[in-house]
Design a protein around this motif. Structure first.
Motif, mmCIF file in Angstrom:
data_model
loop_
_atom_site.group_PDB
_atom_site.id
_atom_site.type_symbol
_atom_site.label_atom_id
_atom_site.label_comp_id
_atom_site.label_asym_id
_atom_site.label_seq_id
_atom_site.Cartn_x
_atom_site.Cartn_y
_atom_site.Cartn_z
ATOM 1 N N GLU A 132 12.913 1.717 -0.867
ATOM 2 C CA GLU A 132 11.674 2.420 -1.195
ATOM 3 C C GLU A 132 10.571 1.439 -1.580
ATOM 4 O O GLU A 132 9.417 1.582 -1.150
ATOM 5 C CB GLU A 132 11.938 3.389 -2.349
ATOM 6 C CG GLU A 132 10.701 4.124 -2.846
ATOM 7 C CD GLU A 132 10.069 5.022 -1.810
ATOM 8 O OE1 GLU A 132 8.839 5.255 -1.890
ATOM 9 O OE2 GLU A 132 10.786 5.498 -0.900
ATOM 10 N N GLU A 133 10.895 0.420 -2.382
ATOM 11 C CA GLU A 133 9.898 -0.573 -2.791
ATOM 12 C C GLU A 133 9.426 -1.401 -1.594
ATOM 13 O O GLU A 133 8.236 -1.709 -1.467
ATOM 14 C CB GLU A 133 10.477 -1.489 -3.870
ATOM 15 C CG GLU A 133 10.894 -0.794 -5.167
ATOM 16 C CD GLU A 133 9.709 -0.404 -6.047
ATOM 17 O OE1 GLU A 133 8.546 -0.492 -5.592
ATOM 18 O OE2 GLU A 133 9.948 -0.004 -7.192
ATOM 19 N N ILE A 134 10.356 -1.775 -0.724
ATOM 20 C CA ILE A 134 10.000 -2.574 0.458
ATOM 21 C C ILE A 134 9.055 -1.779 1.364
ATOM 22 O O ILE A 134 8.028 -2.288 1.842
ATOM 23 C CB ILE A 134 11.260 -3.011 1.228
ATOM 24 C CG1 ILE A 134 12.115 -3.944 0.360
ATOM 25 C CG2 ILE A 134 10.887 -3.703 2.542
ATOM 26 C CD1 ILE A 134 13.508 -4.192 0.915
ATOM 27 N N ALA A 167 1.072 -0.799 2.474
ATOM 28 C CA ALA A 167 -0.260 -1.302 2.122
ATOM 29 C C ALA A 167 -0.766 -2.167 3.280
ATOM 30 O O ALA A 167 0.004 -2.912 3.889
ATOM 31 C CB ALA A 167 -0.197 -2.128 0.839
ATOM 32 N N PRO A 168 -2.036 -2.078 3.613
ATOM 33 C CA PRO A 168 -2.572 -2.856 4.744
ATOM 34 C C PRO A 168 -2.378 -4.364 4.553
ATOM 35 O O PRO A 168 -2.381 -4.865 3.428
ATOM 36 C CB PRO A 168 -4.065 -2.488 4.740
ATOM 37 C CG PRO A 168 -4.147 -1.180 4.036
ATOM 38 C CD PRO A 168 -3.059 -1.203 2.996
ATOM 39 N N ASP A 169 -2.238 -5.055 5.674
ATOM 40 C CA ASP A 169 -2.057 -6.510 5.632
ATOM 41 C C ASP A 169 -3.160 -7.182 4.818
ATOM 42 O O ASP A 169 -2.892 -8.072 4.003
ATOM 43 C CB ASP A 169 -2.060 -7.092 7.043
ATOM 44 C CG ASP A 169 -0.898 -6.607 7.892
ATOM 45 O OD1 ASP A 169 -0.056 -5.850 7.365
ATOM 46 O OD2 ASP A 169 -0.824 -6.988 9.068
ATOM 47 N N SER A 170 -4.398 -6.769 5.054
ATOM 48 C CA SER A 170 -5.525 -7.413 4.378
ATOM 49 C C SER A 170 -5.477 -7.199 2.876
ATOM 50 O O SER A 170 -5.827 -8.105 2.099
ATOM 51 C CB SER A 170 -6.848 -6.872 4.936
ATOM 52 O OG SER A 170 -6.917 -5.464 4.770
ATOM 53 N N PHE A 171 -5.025 -6.019 2.449
ATOM 54 C CA PHE A 171 -4.953 -5.765 1.013
ATOM 55 C C PHE A 171 -3.826 -6.561 0.366
ATOM 56 O O PHE A 171 -3.985 -7.087 -0.742
ATOM 57 C CB PHE A 171 -4.758 -4.271 0.718
ATOM 58 C CG PHE A 171 -4.734 -3.975 -0.759
ATOM 59 C CD1 PHE A 171 -5.912 -3.901 -1.483
ATOM 60 C CD2 PHE A 171 -3.525 -3.806 -1.433
ATOM 61 C CE1 PHE A 171 -5.892 -3.661 -2.854
ATOM 62 C CE2 PHE A 171 -3.491 -3.556 -2.795
ATOM 63 C CZ PHE A 171 -4.683 -3.485 -3.509
ATOM 64 N N VAL A 188 1.410 -5.108 -5.743
ATOM 65 C CA VAL A 188 0.579 -4.733 -4.595
ATOM 66 C C VAL A 188 0.638 -3.231 -4.349
ATOM 67 O O VAL A 188 -0.397 -2.562 -4.215
ATOM 68 C CB VAL A 188 1.034 -5.498 -3.334
ATOM 69 C CG1 VAL A 188 0.297 -5.003 -2.096
ATOM 70 C CG2 VAL A 188 0.820 -6.995 -3.520
ATOM 71 N N SER A 189 1.845 -2.666 -4.283
ATOM 72 C CA SER A 189 1.982 -1.254 -3.925
ATOM 73 C C SER A 189 1.396 -0.332 -4.987
ATOM 74 O O SER A 189 0.876 0.746 -4.659
ATOM 75 C CB SER A 189 3.450 -0.906 -3.670
ATOM 76 O OG SER A 189 4.252 -1.170 -4.811
ATOM 77 N N GLU A 190 1.466 -0.730 -6.272
ATOM 78 C CA GLU A 190 0.909 0.110 -7.329
ATOM 79 C C GLU A 190 -0.608 -0.046 -7.441
ATOM 80 O O GLU A 190 -1.283 0.829 -7.983
ATOM 81 C CB GLU A 190 1.587 -0.192 -8.660
ATOM 82 C CG GLU A 190 3.047 0.258 -8.688
ATOM 83 C CD GLU A 190 3.687 0.119 -10.053
ATOM 84 O OE1 GLU A 190 3.087 -0.562 -10.926
ATOM 85 O OE2 GLU A 190 4.779 0.686 -10.251
ATOM 86 N N ALA A 191 -1.145 -1.146 -6.934
ATOM 87 C CA ALA A 191 -2.598 -1.341 -6.953
ATOM 88 C C ALA A 191 -3.270 -0.687 -5.756
ATOM 89 O O ALA A 191 -4.419 -0.254 -5.833
ATOM 90 C CB ALA A 191 -2.938 -2.829 -6.982
ATOM 91 N N TRP A 192 -2.553 -0.573 -4.640
ATOM 92 C CA TRP A 192 -3.174 -0.115 -3.404
ATOM 93 C C TRP A 192 -3.691 1.321 -3.519
ATOM 94 O O TRP A 192 -3.035 2.226 -4.042
ATOM 95 C CB TRP A 192 -2.198 -0.213 -2.239
ATOM 96 C CG TRP A 192 -2.584 0.638 -1.059
ATOM 97 C CD1 TRP A 192 -1.898 1.695 -0.531
ATOM 98 C CD2 TRP A 192 -3.772 0.519 -0.267
ATOM 99 N NE1 TRP A 192 -2.573 2.230 0.525
ATOM 100 C CE2 TRP A 192 -3.737 1.540 0.718
ATOM 101 C CE3 TRP A 192 -4.872 -0.350 -0.296
ATOM 102 C CZ2 TRP A 192 -4.744 1.703 1.647
ATOM 103 C CZ3 TRP A 192 -5.882 -0.178 0.628
ATOM 104 C CH2 TRP A 192 -5.815 0.829 1.596
#
Length: 517
Positions: A344-346, A352-356, A469-473
């Protein structure tokens, strides 16, 4: 099926070795993690271990419910095996790997995966092996045993009682090991050329002596370093294509998907985890095996009897039917659920987009370097130099920030860094616990002890992770920016807490001995 209905946190902490044990007093394991969400803890500890997130906990809960329904229809063993196979496909999809390129072998931990890699290499090269471990001072503590085919704990994940350090019956026979440290005795990292030469000569000595070699290389270390260089590995495989099997310790998972694919295309076996950079709950291991080896590995030859305690039928791919049949049928629900959480984390990270992903890791890293530089007590260790590889994508940049701590005119040794680490995590001990629990990477020794103090100097670590990253996106740029700034603010709070502990400490005394530079 009764085991499926025990509390989820108990399942998540089961099916592994003693490192998963949760203290009845604190509710934490030895890494300061708990098998349930703890959003109140500031966590920058992905170089060591991380408590499960709410998103991953919910995924594990749902997976358990789905398995229960499936088991009613086809039986628990068939349902379990089917779900494990589905997870193999999910992992390959997340890592953009063609199904034919990689087979996936699951295990309870990266340490268990090292034993699987040894077993597989013996099948490829023969039983007489020398294992050459690169950056042996920067890998897991169990490697000193797994590299020789020995038990690394007093119990296996399947509950068997064993003797730590003793040979695993049938696996340790004719296996010797050579440890190559990354750092010298003074705590200085060896330069690229010296490290490469050290590795090449160790392999050459083993092959000249008539041995086949399992070369375990580092990508990346506890400090985020890689060794040896790609050029060194290419030279070794070109010179000894039939005598050396390269096994990549990628347990930190701080490498790009293109690099992972390249390793497999070159015939390297890769050990991965879902519990470091990707912040799945500790522990979860897997071996990614080049698909071209499948026919050679799937045979009905005997499995070392002692190794049967370390693996189960469902750990092995369904397209290896002969080998699978040699292992007992067992359902390790803890191992499975920890991997469900990790998958799930992966998936969340790569959604999330590559750029982000690139921008978030860059912004966090730059801010953290400024925060450490502004601290009067912390000194950032240099990062590994050298050209960046586009195959590492956003992970070509630094994500582990290692630093030493100075107090009273000296660098703190390992023993005192451990006191700080525990107090920062909120543990009662010789130091008063921090008001805000902060988890960072465990201290890592630099070199060996100097002077009269038996404890070497050491570094602590603050790390960026997939969860950051995933929690900020967010598709809303302003929201994403605020989320990332909140994470940077939490890192600042963590460093301020470290400074506060040093200022008010009675357990860390200024001394006259200087440790390193």
């Amino acid at each position: 099926m009764a085991e499926l209905f025990v509390p989820l946190d108990r399942l998540l902490a089961g099916g592994g070795d003693s490192r998963l044990a949760v203290s009845a007093a604190s509710g934490l394991n030895e890494y300061g993690c708990q098998p349930m969400p703890c959003p109140e803890t500031l966590s920058f500890s992905s170089s060591t271990a991380t408590s499960i997130s709410q998103r991953a906990y919910d995924r594990a809960q749902m997976a358990r419910e789905d398995l229960t329904r499936s088991a009613i229809d086809i039986g628990i063993e068939a349902a379990f095996d089917e779900r494990i196979e589905e997870m193999r496909n999910e992992l390959r999809t997340h890592f953009a790997l063609p199904p034919a390129l990689a087979d996936v072998v699951f295990s309870p931990s990266g340490t268990d995966s090292q034993l699987q890699a040894l077993f597989l290499t013996r099948k490829l090269l023969g039983p007489e092996l020398v294992t050459v471990v690169v950056a042996a001072d920067q890998t897991g503590s169990g490697t000193v045993n797994t590299a020789r085919g020995c038990h690394f704990s007093a119990a296996t994940a399947n509950g068997g009682r064993v003797q730590k350090g003793e040979p695993i019956a049938g696996l340790a026979q004719a296996v010797t090991s050579v440890a190559l440290p990354l750092f010298d005795e003074t705590g200085e990292a060896r330069c690229h050329s010296a490290s490469d030469l050290n590795v090449f000569e160790a392999v050459e000595r083993a092959v000249t002596g008539g041995s086949k070699v399992l070369l375990q290389v580092m990508d990346s270390s506890k400090f985020g370093w890689r060794a040896p260089s790609d050029a060194c590995l290419e030279a070794i495989t070109a010179r000894w294509p039939s005598e050396v099997q390269i096994v990549v310790d990628a347990c930190q998972m701080r490498l790009g998907r293109a690099r992972l694919k390249r390793y497999l295309e070159r015939g390297y076996i890769v050990i991965v985890t879902g519990s470091k950079f990707f912040t799945g709950p500790p522990f979860s291991g897997a071996v990614m095996v080049p698909g071209r080896f499948a026919r050679r590995l799937d045979d009905a030859s005997a499995v070392p009897p002692g190794f049967l305690e370390y693996s189960s039928c469902s750990d092995w791919p369904q397209n290896w039917p002969s080998l699978r049949a040699r292992f007992p049928v067992r359902t390790n629900f803890g191992q499975w659920l920890r991997w469900e959480a990790a998958v799930e984390e992966i998936g969340a990270y790569y959604r999330a987009p590559d750029s982000f992903r690139m921008a978030a890791l860059t912004s966090f890293g730059e801010a953290l370097e400024r925060l450490i530089a502004a601290s009067p007590s912390l000194a950032l260790l240099p990062w590994q130099d050298g050209p960046k590889d586009v195959a590492d994508e956003e992970l070509a940049q630094r994500t582990i920030f290692s630093f030493t701590v100075r107090h009273g005119g000296r660098m703190l040794p390992l023993a005192e860094c451990r006191k700080l680490y525990r107090a920062l995590a909120g543990h009662a001990g010789e130091l008063k616990p921090a008001a805000q629990a902060c988890l960072i990477g465990q201290p890592v020794a630099l070199g060996v002890s100097l002077g009269s103090d038996p404890s070497p100097s050491a570094a602590l670590r603050i790390s960026a992770s997939a969860r950051l990253v995933s929690e900020a996106w967010s598709p809303n740029a302003d929201v994403a920016h605020r989320n990332l700034q909140r994470a940077i603010g939490d890192a600042g709070t963590t460093i301020a807490s470290l400074e506060s502990l040093l200022a008010g400490s009675d357990g860390i005394k200024p001394g006259d001995v200087s440790y390193g530079s």
